[in-house]
Design a protein around this motif. Structure first.
Motif, PDB file in Angstrom:
ATOM      1  N   VAL A  19     -11.826  10.055   1.290  1.00 46.60           N
ATOM      2  CA  VAL A  19     -12.874   9.710   0.320  1.00 46.60           C
ATOM      3  C   VAL A  19     -14.267  10.077   0.832  1.00 46.60           C
ATOM      4  CG1 VAL A  19     -11.549   7.889  -0.825  1.00 46.60           C
ATOM      5  CG2 VAL A  19     -12.977   7.293   1.127  1.00 46.60           C
ATOM      6  N   PRO A  66      -5.445   4.060   7.680  1.00 44.85           N
ATOM      7  CA  PRO A  66      -6.678   3.760   6.922  1.00 44.85           C
ATOM      8  C   PRO A  66      -7.827   4.701   7.270  1.00 44.85           C
ATOM      9  CG  PRO A  66      -5.871   1.789   8.079  1.00 44.85           C
ATOM     10  CD  PRO A  66      -4.973   2.906   8.456  1.00 44.85           C
ATOM     11  N   HIS A 113       1.108   5.852  -7.386  1.00 47.10           N
ATOM     12  CA  HIS A 113      -0.033   5.737  -8.311  1.00 47.10           C
ATOM     13  C   HIS A 113      -0.091   6.903  -9.294  1.00 47.10           C
ATOM     14  CE1 HIS A 113      -1.876   8.362  -5.274  1.00 47.10           C
ATOM     15  NE2 HIS A 113      -2.735   8.732  -6.210  1.00 47.10           N
ATOM     16  N   GLY A 158       0.378   3.890  -2.881  1.00 40.17           N
ATOM     17  CA  GLY A 158       0.053   5.265  -2.484  1.00 40.17           C
ATOM     18  C   GLY A 158       1.049   6.261  -3.052  1.00 40.17           C
ATOM     19  N   PHE A 159       2.334   5.972  -2.885  1.00 40.04           N
ATOM     20  CA  PHE A 159       3.349   6.943  -3.306  1.00 40.04           C
ATOM     21  C   PHE A 159       3.516   7.001  -4.828  1.00 40.04           C
ATOM     22  CE2 PHE A 159       5.280   6.655   1.133  1.00 40.04           C
ATOM     23  CZ  PHE A 159       4.928   7.955   1.459  1.00 40.04           C
ATOM     24  N   GLY A 218       1.878   8.364   6.274  1.00 40.92           N
ATOM     25  CA  GLY A 218       2.569   7.413   5.384  1.00 40.92           C
ATOM     26  C   GLY A 218       4.083   7.519   5.564  1.00 40.92           C
ATOM     27  N   HIS A 243      -2.867  11.996   5.872  1.00 40.18           N
ATOM     28  CA  HIS A 243      -2.639  10.673   5.282  1.00 40.18           C
ATOM     29  C   HIS A 243      -1.211  10.574   4.739  1.00 40.18           C
ATOM     30  CE1 HIS A 243      -4.305   6.912   3.876  1.00 40.18           C
ATOM     31  NE2 HIS A 243      -3.905   7.123   2.639  1.00 40.18           N
ATOM     32  N   GLU A 244      -0.764  11.637   4.067  1.00 41.61           N
ATOM     33  CA  GLU A 244       0.587  11.626   3.500  1.00 41.61           C
ATOM     34  C   GLU A 244       1.647  11.605   4.613  1.00 41.61           C
ATOM     35  OE1 GLU A 244       1.474  14.962   0.989  1.00 41.61           O
ATOM     36  OE2 GLU A 244       3.427  14.147   0.403  1.00 41.61           O
ATOM     37  N   ASN A 302       0.806  -1.226   0.000  1.00 43.27           N
ATOM     38  CA  ASN A 302       0.000   0.000   0.000  1.00 43.27           C
ATOM     39  C   ASN A 302       0.838   1.275   0.000  1.00 43.27           C
ATOM     40  OD1 ASN A 302      -2.636  -0.321  -0.478  1.00 43.27           O
ATOM     41  ND2 ASN A 302      -3.336   0.375   1.520  1.00 43.27           N
ATOM     42  N   GLY A 355      -6.283  -1.170   2.201  1.00 40.36           N
ATOM     43  CA  GLY A 355      -6.322  -0.329   3.406  1.00 40.36           C
ATOM     44  C   GLY A 355      -7.430  -0.755   4.361  1.00 40.36           C
ATOM     45  N   GLY A 384      -7.406   7.833   5.353  1.00 39.94           N
ATOM     46  CA  GLY A 384      -7.732   7.578   3.944  1.00 39.94           C
ATOM     47  C   GLY A 384      -9.247   7.560   3.744  1.00 39.94           C
ATOM     48  N   TRP A 385      -9.925   6.916   4.669  1.00 42.90           N
ATOM     49  CA  TRP A 385     -11.398   6.833   4.616  1.00 42.90           C
ATOM     50  C   TRP A 385     -11.999   8.236   4.702  1.00 42.90           C
ATOM     51  CZ3 TRP A 385     -14.362   2.992   8.363  1.00 42.90           C
ATOM     52  CH2 TRP A 385     -15.641   2.755   7.869  1.00 42.90           C
ATOM     53  N   HIS A 416      -5.615  -0.091  -3.583  1.00 38.64           N
ATOM     54  CA  HIS A 416      -5.067   0.646  -2.436  1.00 38.64           C
ATOM     55  C   HIS A 416      -6.109   0.767  -1.312  1.00 38.64           C
ATOM     56  CE1 HIS A 416      -2.523   3.676  -0.432  1.00 38.64           C
ATOM     57  NE2 HIS A 416      -3.641   4.342  -0.186  1.00 38.64           N
ATOM     58  N   GLU A 440      -5.991  14.739   3.595  1.00 31.33           N
ATOM     59  CA  GLU A 440      -4.942  14.380   2.616  1.00 31.33           C
ATOM     60  C   GLU A 440      -3.556  14.628   3.196  1.00 31.33           C
ATOM     61  OE1 GLU A 440      -6.813  14.753  -1.868  1.00 31.33           O
ATOM     62  OE2 GLU A 440      -5.525  16.371  -1.137  1.00 31.33           O
TER      63      GLU A 440
HETATM   64  C1  HEM Z   1      -2.663   0.428   4.964  1.00 31.34           C
HETATM   65  C2  HEM Z   1      -3.255   1.535   4.838  1.00 31.34           C
HETATM   66  C3  HEM Z   1      -2.819   2.662   3.938  1.00 31.34           C
HETATM   67  C4  HEM Z   1      -1.566   3.152   3.662  1.00 31.34           C
HETATM   68  C5  HEM Z   1      -0.219   2.657   4.210  1.00 31.34           C
HETATM   69  C6  HEM Z   1      -1.738   4.274   2.770  1.00 31.34           C
HETATM   70  C7  HEM Z   1      -0.703   5.046   2.280  1.00 31.34           C
HETATM   71  C8  HEM Z   1      -0.868   6.054   1.336  1.00 31.34           C
HETATM   72  C9  HEM Z   1       0.194   6.875   0.813  1.00 31.34           C
HETATM   73  C10 HEM Z   1       1.656   6.774   1.228  1.00 31.34           C
HETATM   74  C11 HEM Z   1      -0.349   7.742  -0.081  1.00 31.34           C
HETATM   75  C12 HEM Z   1       0.401   8.827  -0.887  1.00 31.34           C
HETATM   76  C13 HEM Z   1       0.264  10.140  -0.160  1.00 31.34           C
HETATM   77  C14 HEM Z   1       0.810  11.292  -0.966  1.00 31.34           C
HETATM   78  O1  HEM Z   1       1.948  11.208  -1.435  1.00 31.34           O
HETATM   79  O2  HEM Z   1       0.069  12.282  -1.113  1.00 31.34           O
HETATM   80  C15 HEM Z   1      -1.759   7.474  -0.146  1.00 31.34           C
HETATM   81  C16 HEM Z   1      -2.659   8.150  -0.956  1.00 31.34           C
HETATM   82  C17 HEM Z   1      -4.029   7.948  -0.914  1.00 31.34           C
HETATM   83  N1  HEM Z   1      -4.712   7.054  -0.129  1.00 31.34           N
HETATM   84 FE1  HEM Z   1      -3.911   5.755   1.176  1.00 31.34          FE
HETATM   85  N2  HEM Z   1      -3.080   4.429   2.515  1.00 31.34           N
HETATM   86  C18 HEM Z   1      -3.773   3.468   3.216  1.00 31.34           C
HETATM   87  C19 HEM Z   1      -5.136   3.288   3.245  1.00 31.34           C
HETATM   88  C20 HEM Z   1      -6.066   4.027   2.542  1.00 31.34           C
HETATM   89  C21 HEM Z   1      -7.517   3.890   2.609  1.00 31.34           C
HETATM   90  C22 HEM Z   1      -8.267   2.876   3.497  1.00 31.34           C
HETATM   91  C23 HEM Z   1      -8.049   4.804   1.765  1.00 31.34           C
HETATM   92  C24 HEM Z   1      -9.492   5.117   1.450  1.00 31.34           C
HETATM   93  C25 HEM Z   1     -10.504   4.372   1.740  1.00 31.34           C
HETATM   94  C26 HEM Z   1      -6.951   5.533   1.158  1.00 31.34           C
HETATM   95  C27 HEM Z   1      -7.095   6.532   0.235  1.00 31.34           C
HETATM   96  C28 HEM Z   1      -6.063   7.224  -0.362  1.00 31.34           C
HETATM   97  C29 HEM Z   1      -6.262   8.278  -1.356  1.00 31.34           C
HETATM   98  C30 HEM Z   1      -7.597   8.772  -1.896  1.00 31.34           C
HETATM   99  C31 HEM Z   1      -4.979   8.728  -1.695  1.00 31.34           C
HETATM  100  C32 HEM Z   1      -4.625   9.815  -2.725  1.00 31.34           C
HETATM  101  C33 HEM Z   1      -4.534  11.112  -1.982  1.00 31.34           C
HETATM  102  C34 HEM Z   1      -4.075  12.214  -2.891  1.00 31.34           C
HETATM  103  O3  HEM Z   1      -4.073  12.046  -4.112  1.00 31.34           O
HETATM  104  O4  HEM Z   1      -3.683  13.266  -2.337  1.00 31.34           O
HETATM  105  N3  HEM Z   1      -5.761   5.043   1.658  1.00 31.34           N
HETATM  106  N4  HEM Z   1      -2.053   6.459   0.740  1.00 31.34           N
END
Ligand code: HEM
Ligand code: HEM
Length: 194
Positions: free
Chosen positions: A117, A110, A42, A39-40, A157, A153-154, A35, A61, A113-114, A57, A150
């Motif tokens: 969205v 997570p 995509h 995340g990093f 991470g 979340h970053e 993940n 999560g 992240g939730w 992802h 956002e």
């Molecule tokens: C194990 C759990 C998770 C990990 C380790 C994780 C990690 C990450 C990381 C490292 C990024 C990139 C952040 C950035 O560079 O801006 C990211 C982006 C994102 N994640 Fe997660 N995430 C997890 C769970 C989730 C969950 C459960 C959701 C939604 C239900 C989610 C939704 C998103 C979204 C929408 C982005 C894009 C945000 C953007 O474009 O600014 N993530 N995630």
């Protein structure tokens, strides 16, 4: 031939984590690594690949969130194996702090992240793979809270990445220092009897 139990002077059931704890540890660790990569990176991919990556992802999560709840309940109702007595106090203190910070992050990442969205301009249910949908959190959508989620979340991470380096660094250091049964507590297949 020394077994892990004999090397540590503990009974077999106290020398290492239980089968359930080991299974949960490695399942969650693998999913987290995948993940972090999704995340990093995509954004480096074009549609529709990027969309598929994000579906995975989010689904991974949510799986981590569910497994972490089970893991924390398991952890609170079971005693972990005792630390090797050769370890210094600050080392066991740091390892324990890292473990609890991990649990906090495994919930907070997570959830944040939730929150992302659940607060965007177009709030839609999240697809759990192609199986079923998960609804948004009961919060009022808005740009402020969305941007905050956002950012959080970053940042979380990056914090996870940092903890992972500390954690793996500690485990490998002790392994190379000759405390081979430490890693054997969580990866019994790495502890070769001799
Ligand atoms: C194990 C759990 C998770 C990990 C380790 C994780 C990690 C990450 C990381 C490292 C990024 C990139 C952040 C950035 O560079 O801006 C990211 C982006 C994102 N994640 Fe997660 N995430 C997890 C769970 C989730 C969950 C459960 C959701 C939604 C239900 C989610 C939704 C998103 C979204 C929408 C982005 C894009 C945000 C953007 O474009 O600014 N993530 N995630
Ligand atoms: C993101 C991935 C990972 C997470 C979230 C994680 C999390 C944890 C947590 C929370 C514990 C403490 C268990 C408890 O007592 O409650 C633990 C223990 C342990 N982990 Fe990890 N871990 C990860 C990856 C790894 C990796 C790649 C290794 C391989 C070197 C590793 C080796 C260990 C060992 C050897 C222990 C037992 C520590 C001890 O004896 O005190 N972990 N891990």
């Amino acid at each position: 031939m020394t077994t892990l139990a004999a090397a540590t002077g503990l009974g077999p059931e106290r020398a290492r984590y239980s089968r359930v704890a080991i299974w949960l540890h490695w399942a969650i660790a693998g999913l987290i690594v995948v993940n972090l990569l999704l995340g990093f990176f995509h954004e480096d991919f074009a549609r529709p690949v990027r969309g598929t990556m994000m579906t995975w992802h989010k689904s991974i999560g949510f799986t981590v969130l569910a497994l972490t709840v089970v893991r924390i309940l398991w952890r609170l109702s079971h005693r972990p194996p005792a630390f090797d007595s050769a370890l210094k106090r600050w080392e066991t203190g740091l390892a324990t702090a890292v473990h609890w910070l991990f649990y906090a992050l495994l919930l907070a990442i997570p959830l944040s992240g939730w929150l992302i969205v659940s607060t965007g301009t177009k709030v839609m249910p999240t697809h759990f793979l192609w199986l079923f949908d998960i609804g948004p959190l009961p919060v009022t959508p808005g740009e402020g809270i969305h941007d905050l989620a956002e950012e959080a979340h970053e940042l979380l991470g990056y914090a996870m990445l940092l903890l992972l380096v500390l954690h793996v660094g500690g485990a490998v250091k002790h392994h190379l220092d000759g405390h081979r049964h430490l890693i054997g507590r969580m990866a019994p297949w790495l502890y070769r009897e001799r």
